[in-house]
Scaffold this motif. Structure first.
Motif, PDB file in Angstrom:
ATOM      1  N   VAL A  25       0.839  -1.196   0.000  1.00  9.47           N
ATOM      2  CA  VAL A  25       0.000   0.000   0.000  1.00  9.47           C
ATOM      3  C   VAL A  25       0.874   1.246   0.000  1.00  9.47           C
ATOM      4  N   ARG A  26       0.324   2.303  -0.542  1.00  8.33           N
ATOM      5  CA  ARG A  26       0.957   3.619  -0.481  1.00  8.33           C
ATOM      6  C   ARG A  26      -0.178   4.637  -0.367  1.00  8.33           C
ATOM      7  N   PHE A  27      -0.197   5.353   0.714  1.00 11.20           N
ATOM      8  CA  PHE A  27      -1.296   6.274   0.988  1.00 11.20           C
ATOM      9  C   PHE A  27      -0.904   7.700   0.624  1.00 11.20           C
ATOM     10  N   ASN A  28      -1.833   8.410  -0.002  1.00 13.59           N
ATOM     11  CA  ASN A  28      -1.631   9.816  -0.314  1.00 13.59           C
ATOM     12  C   ASN A  28      -2.391  10.736   0.628  1.00 13.59           C
ATOM     13  N   ARG A  29      -3.397  10.184   1.309  1.00  9.98           N
ATOM     14  CA  ARG A  29      -4.224  10.969   2.235  1.00  9.98           C
ATOM     15  C   ARG A  29      -4.670  10.058   3.369  1.00  9.98           C
ATOM     16  N   PRO A  30      -5.023  10.639   4.521  1.00 11.81           N
ATOM     17  CA  PRO A  30      -5.534   9.812   5.618  1.00 11.81           C
ATOM     18  C   PRO A  30      -6.759   8.977   5.230  1.00 11.81           C
ATOM     19  N   VAL A  31      -7.579   9.491   4.338  1.00  8.26           N
ATOM     20  CA  VAL A  31      -8.775   8.739   3.942  1.00  8.26           C
ATOM     21  C   VAL A  31      -8.386   7.433   3.244  1.00  8.26           C
ATOM     22  N   ASP A  32      -7.216   7.406   2.598  1.00  4.97           N
ATOM     23  CA  ASP A  32      -6.747   6.176   1.954  1.00  4.97           C
ATOM     24  C   ASP A  32      -6.426   5.113   3.002  1.00  4.97           C
ATOM     25  N   ALA A  33      -5.789   5.541   4.109  1.00  4.81           N
ATOM     26  CA  ALA A  33      -5.470   4.606   5.184  1.00  4.81           C
ATOM     27  C   ALA A  33      -6.739   4.096   5.850  1.00  4.81           C
ATOM     28  N   ARG A  34      -7.688   4.978   6.074  1.00  5.51           N
ATOM     29  CA  ARG A  34      -8.955   4.561   6.699  1.00  5.51           C
ATOM     30  C   ARG A  34      -9.692   3.569   5.811  1.00  5.51           C
ATOM     31  N   ALA A  35      -9.564   3.723   4.511  1.00  4.53           N
ATOM     32  CA  ALA A  35     -10.294   2.853   3.587  1.00  4.53           C
ATOM     33  C   ALA A  35      -9.868   1.396   3.713  1.00  4.53           C
ATOM     34  N   VAL A  36      -8.614   1.129   4.118  1.00  4.75           N
ATOM     35  CA  VAL A  36      -8.166  -0.257   4.244  1.00  4.75           C
ATOM     36  C   VAL A  36      -8.257  -0.778   5.677  1.00  4.75           C
ATOM     37  N   GLY A  37      -8.595   0.113   6.634  1.00  5.85           N
ATOM     38  CA  GLY A  37      -8.806  -0.365   7.999  1.00  5.85           C
ATOM     39  C   GLY A  37      -7.849   0.172   9.048  1.00  5.85           C
ATOM     40  N   ILE A  38      -7.255   1.350   8.814  1.00  7.57           N
ATOM     41  CA  ILE A  38      -6.366   1.973   9.790  1.00  7.57           C
ATOM     42  C   ILE A  38      -7.066   3.188  10.398  1.00  7.57           C
ATOM     43  N   GLU A  39      -7.168   3.204  11.705  1.00 11.03           N
ATOM     44  CA  GLU A  39      -7.796   4.321  12.405  1.00 11.03           C
ATOM     45  C   GLU A  39      -6.822   4.879  13.440  1.00 11.03           C
ATOM     46  N   VAL A  40      -6.896   6.185  13.685  1.00 16.86           N
ATOM     47  CA  VAL A  40      -6.038   6.842  14.659  1.00 16.86           C
ATOM     48  C   VAL A  40      -6.908   7.551  15.684  1.00 16.86           C
ATOM     49  N   VAL A  41      -6.595   7.328  16.969  1.00 18.79           N
ATOM     50  CA  VAL A  41      -7.234   8.077  18.050  1.00 18.79           C
ATOM     51  C   VAL A  41      -6.181   9.057  18.556  1.00 18.79           C
ATOM     52  N   TYR A  42      -6.320  10.317  18.154  1.00 21.88           N
ATOM     53  CA  TYR A  42      -5.325  11.319  18.510  1.00 21.88           C
ATOM     54  C   TYR A  42      -5.499  11.771  19.957  1.00 21.88           C
TER      55      TYR A  42
END
Length: 262
Positions: free
Chosen positions: A83-100
């Motif tokens: 994978v190579r992400f260009n935006r946070p929405v790309d990471a979320r689309a595959v199942g990565i979430e961040v709790v800041y």
């Protein structure tokens, strides 16, 4: 945008593959080298503590995984796919979430409204669409039940404890069936009782087979909940050890540079 999504349907049996694989990840900002040659694996249902002093490279690494930055070097794989992400929405689309750390919650809204913020459920009435508050409250209640949190959908966020706020932020990640949740200093500036609540929430995610990356300066919390600890210093990974094979003293030495590597 170029993102390699995870192919196929998930297998019902436990997946022996890492959910996240980093190979030789490096990042430069002009002449400044923020990361160099970082390798890392995280498996489903595993909690990995990420530790290091300010400027160690933790934030840069998290932002690469979350899609805020593209790596200058190296490869990232998620659920077995490059994978190579260009935006946070790309990471979320595959199942990565961040709790800041700031949780990004709206204090004037209810728990349910915050869980569905930006992803509200609606129902049609002829040509009109109305928010489906009943459905959002019911789903939020299910999520809080899965997390064994006492938070209720109608509770206002501004009246919540730190532990309850974390429950709302974590419940929000469950809407997208996250495979990896990265938590940035979740126990900072909250009471001892609330710390126990947050660590309990992390255990709930682990029980559900979700990988967790816990970014923290609090040694007792990492040793209480993590399976492994990864130590960063000056942009490099200096240690990656099972909790049972290390100690707070060794980790402190690695963070400060009193010990170079382990």
């Amino acid at each position: 945008m170029a993102v390699a999504a995870v192919a196929g349907q998930p297998d019902e049996s436990p997946d022996p593959r890492p959910v996240l694989e980093l190979r030789g990840i490096g990042k430069e900002f002009g002449a400044i080298r923020a990361l160099h040659g970082v390798d890392l694996e995280i498996f489903p249902g595993e909690v990995v503590g990420l530790m290091g002093d300010n400027g160690a490279g933790k934030s840069t690494l998290v932002k690469i995984v979350a899609g805020n930055f593209a790596p200058s070097h190296g490869e990232m794989r998620f659920a077995g796919e490059a994978v190579r992400f260009n935006r946070p929405v790309d990471a979320r689309a595959v199942g990565i979430e961040v709790v800041y750390q700031d949780l990004a919650l709206a204090d004037n809204l209810t728990a349910a409204a915050n869980v569905f913020l930006g992803r509200e459920l609606k129902r049609k009435f002829g040509p009109f669409s109305l928010l489906d508050h009943k459905a959002m409250a019911a789903r939020s209640l299910e999520l809080f039940g899965e997390l064994r949190s006492e938070t209720l959908p109608h509770n206002l966020v501004r009246q919540m404890s730190g532990g309850q706020r974390q429950a709302v932020a974590i419940a929000r990640t469950r809407l997208s069936n996250a495979k990896l949740v990265m938590m940035d200093e979740p126990t900072a500036a909250i009471s001892v009782r609330q710390v126990e609540q947050v660590l309990g929430l992390i255990h709930r995610l682990k029980e559900q087979g979700i990988a967790v990356m816990l970014i923290s300066h609090r040694m007792p919390d990492v040793f209480a909940v993590a399976d492994r600890v990864v130590v960063m210093r000056r942009g490099e990974k200096r240690a990656d050890k099972a909790i049972g094979d290390t100690s707070p003293e060794e980790v402190t030495a690695l963070i400060t540079g009193a010990k170079e590597a382990a």
